[in-house]
Design an enzyme around this catalytic site. Structure first.
Site, PDB file in Angstrom:
ATOM      1  N   LYS A  97       0.869  -1.227   0.054  1.00 17.82           N
ATOM      2  CA  LYS A  97       0.028   0.002   0.031  1.00 17.82           C
ATOM      3  C   LYS A  97       0.882   1.243  -0.105  1.00 17.82           C
ATOM      4  O   LYS A  97       0.346   2.262  -0.288  1.00 17.82           O
ATOM      5  CB  LYS A  97      -1.004  -0.090   1.104  1.00 17.82           C
ATOM      6  N   ASP A  98       2.068   1.117   0.278  1.00 22.02           N
ATOM      7  CA  ASP A  98       3.059   2.310   0.283  1.00 22.02           C
ATOM      8  C   ASP A  98       3.829   2.366  -1.058  1.00 22.02           C
ATOM      9  O   ASP A  98       4.152   3.530  -1.089  1.00 22.02           O
ATOM     10  CB  ASP A  98       4.179   2.253   1.351  1.00 22.02           C
ATOM     11  N   ARG A 122      -7.985   8.286   3.327  1.00 20.76           N
ATOM     12  CA  ARG A 122      -8.907   7.429   2.812  1.00 20.76           C
ATOM     13  C   ARG A 122      -9.805   7.001   4.165  1.00 20.76           C
ATOM     14  O   ARG A 122     -11.079   7.077   3.793  1.00 20.76           O
ATOM     15  CB  ARG A 122      -8.236   6.160   2.367  1.00 20.76           C
ATOM     16  N   ARG A 123      -9.396   6.728   5.124  1.00 18.85           N
ATOM     17  CA  ARG A 123     -10.236   6.616   6.291  1.00 18.85           C
ATOM     18  C   ARG A 123     -10.961   7.793   6.860  1.00 18.85           C
ATOM     19  O   ARG A 123     -12.007   7.749   7.233  1.00 18.85           O
ATOM     20  CB  ARG A 123      -9.214   6.225   7.764  1.00 18.85           C
ATOM     21  N   ARG A 171       0.533  10.408  13.067  1.00 19.84           N
ATOM     22  CA  ARG A 171       1.656   9.525  12.270  1.00 19.84           C
ATOM     23  C   ARG A 171       2.501   8.841  13.478  1.00 19.84           C
ATOM     24  O   ARG A 171       2.174   8.828  14.726  1.00 19.84           O
ATOM     25  CB  ARG A 171       2.429  10.856  11.805  1.00 19.84           C
ATOM     26  N   ARG A 211       1.601   5.088  17.691  1.00 19.70           N
ATOM     27  CA  ARG A 211       0.325   5.466  17.634  1.00 19.70           C
ATOM     28  C   ARG A 211      -0.557   4.982  18.659  1.00 19.70           C
ATOM     29  O   ARG A 211      -1.527   5.529  19.093  1.00 19.70           O
ATOM     30  CB  ARG A 211      -0.161   5.162  16.215  1.00 19.70           C
ATOM     31  N   CYS A 218      -1.257   8.778  -1.631  1.00 22.06           N
ATOM     32  CA  CYS A 218      -1.470   9.046  -0.283  1.00 22.06           C
ATOM     33  C   CYS A 218      -1.949  10.441  -0.284  1.00 22.06           C
ATOM     34  O   CYS A 218      -2.359  11.051   0.808  1.00 22.06           O
ATOM     35  CB  CYS A 218      -0.197   8.962   0.482  1.00 22.06           C
TER      36      CYS A 218
END
Length: 282
Positions: A83-84, A132-133, A150, A156, A243
């Site tokens: 995904k990165d 996205r979230r 972040r 986190r 992103c």
């Protein structure tokens, strides 16, 4: 071949190292004669933890430095969270393998158990660094306040535990890989929140002219996951996203047919379009 040494480049976070070690074990299982080691590399995304991801200039925030070392010959393999990885791969590099996808869903981390987005209390406060979230939460719940978050997974979670936030949202795959399932309050099913493109899968990037490495990575590549995530990445590429835009997709292969569930939205959740399309895996 008996003395062949393979160097895997990876980010230095605990999750990234776990992922690189996972790929290393897969390679060693098939090729026990190889000498496989890791090289830790710091990326721009690791260095700049103060800015929101969409505010940092450039692409490949978590991959560019690894790719540069790959191109220079300092490493033989770069392992990324798929995904990165930007959909545009630099000339001279290719994806040698995509590993079998782990869980693709997101999860809620909260002191309250059995939560979903709809069950969060009125005017709840959630933290996540993902546009996205954010877009999907705001679409369902206009009352929720969202803070940027972040850092690596442990950081986190600690920030959440030290805060007055009601919840944070993280990827299920990362939580499970690090054995932190105790913190999961609820799983956000795909129908509730579409994941990031490629979420849960690992990308193994190599030089395009490295036929030796390309050959032994064929046994690491998971064909179904590669097909599904290729469809997701094609969707992302067509929309020109990364992103910096709220785009999500999840593809599933069944009986030689691929079904893609896709989403594009604005960060405020006011413009939100989600639909599905299916077609031949060929």
């Amino acid at each position: 071949m008996n003395n062949k040494r393979i160097l895997i480049g990876t980010r230095a976070s605990e999750l990234a190292i776990w992922q690189a070690e996972f790929v290393k074990k897969m390679i060693k299982r098939q090729n026990p004669q190889l000498d496989v080691n890791l090289k830790l590399i710091k990326t721009e995304g690791d260095k700049n933890l103060e800015s929101a991801l969409d505010k940092i200039e450039g692409k490949g925030l978590f991959t560019k430095e690894l790719e540069n070392e790959l191109l220079s010959g300092s490493i033989d393999i770069a392992v990324h969270s798929l995904k990165d990885l930007p959909v545009e791969i630099p000339a001279g590099l290719i994806l040698g393998a995509i590993t079998e996808r782990h869980s693709a869903e997101d999860v809620i981390i909260s002191k309250e158990k059995r939560l979903s987005i709809r069950k969060l209390k009125k005017n709840a406060v959630i933290a996540t660094g993902s546009l996205r979230r954010q877009a999907q939460v705001r679409y369902f719940r206009k009352d929720i306040t969202i803070h940027d978050l972040r850092g690596n997974i442990q950081t986190r979670i600690k920030k959440y535990l030290d805060s007055d936030w009601d919840a944070i949202i993280l990827a299920k795959a990362g939580i499970e890989r690090l054995g932190l399932e105790e913190y999961i309050s609820g799983v956000l099913e795909i129908r509730e929140m579409l994941p990031a493109v490629g979420q849960g899968a690992l990308a193994v990037e190599i030089r395009s002219d490295d036929s030796f490495t390309n050959e032994f990575l064929k046994k690491v590549n998971h064909i179904n996951t590669a097909l599904e995530t290729s469809a997701e990445r094609a969707f992302l590429k067509r929309l020109g996203g990364g992103c910096k835009a709220p785009i999500a997709a999840f593809a599933k292969l069944k009986n030689n047919t691929i079904l893609i569930d896709g989403l594009v939205a604005t960060v405020d959740g006011k413009n939100y379009f989600r639909s599905t399309i299916s077609g031949s895996a060929k």
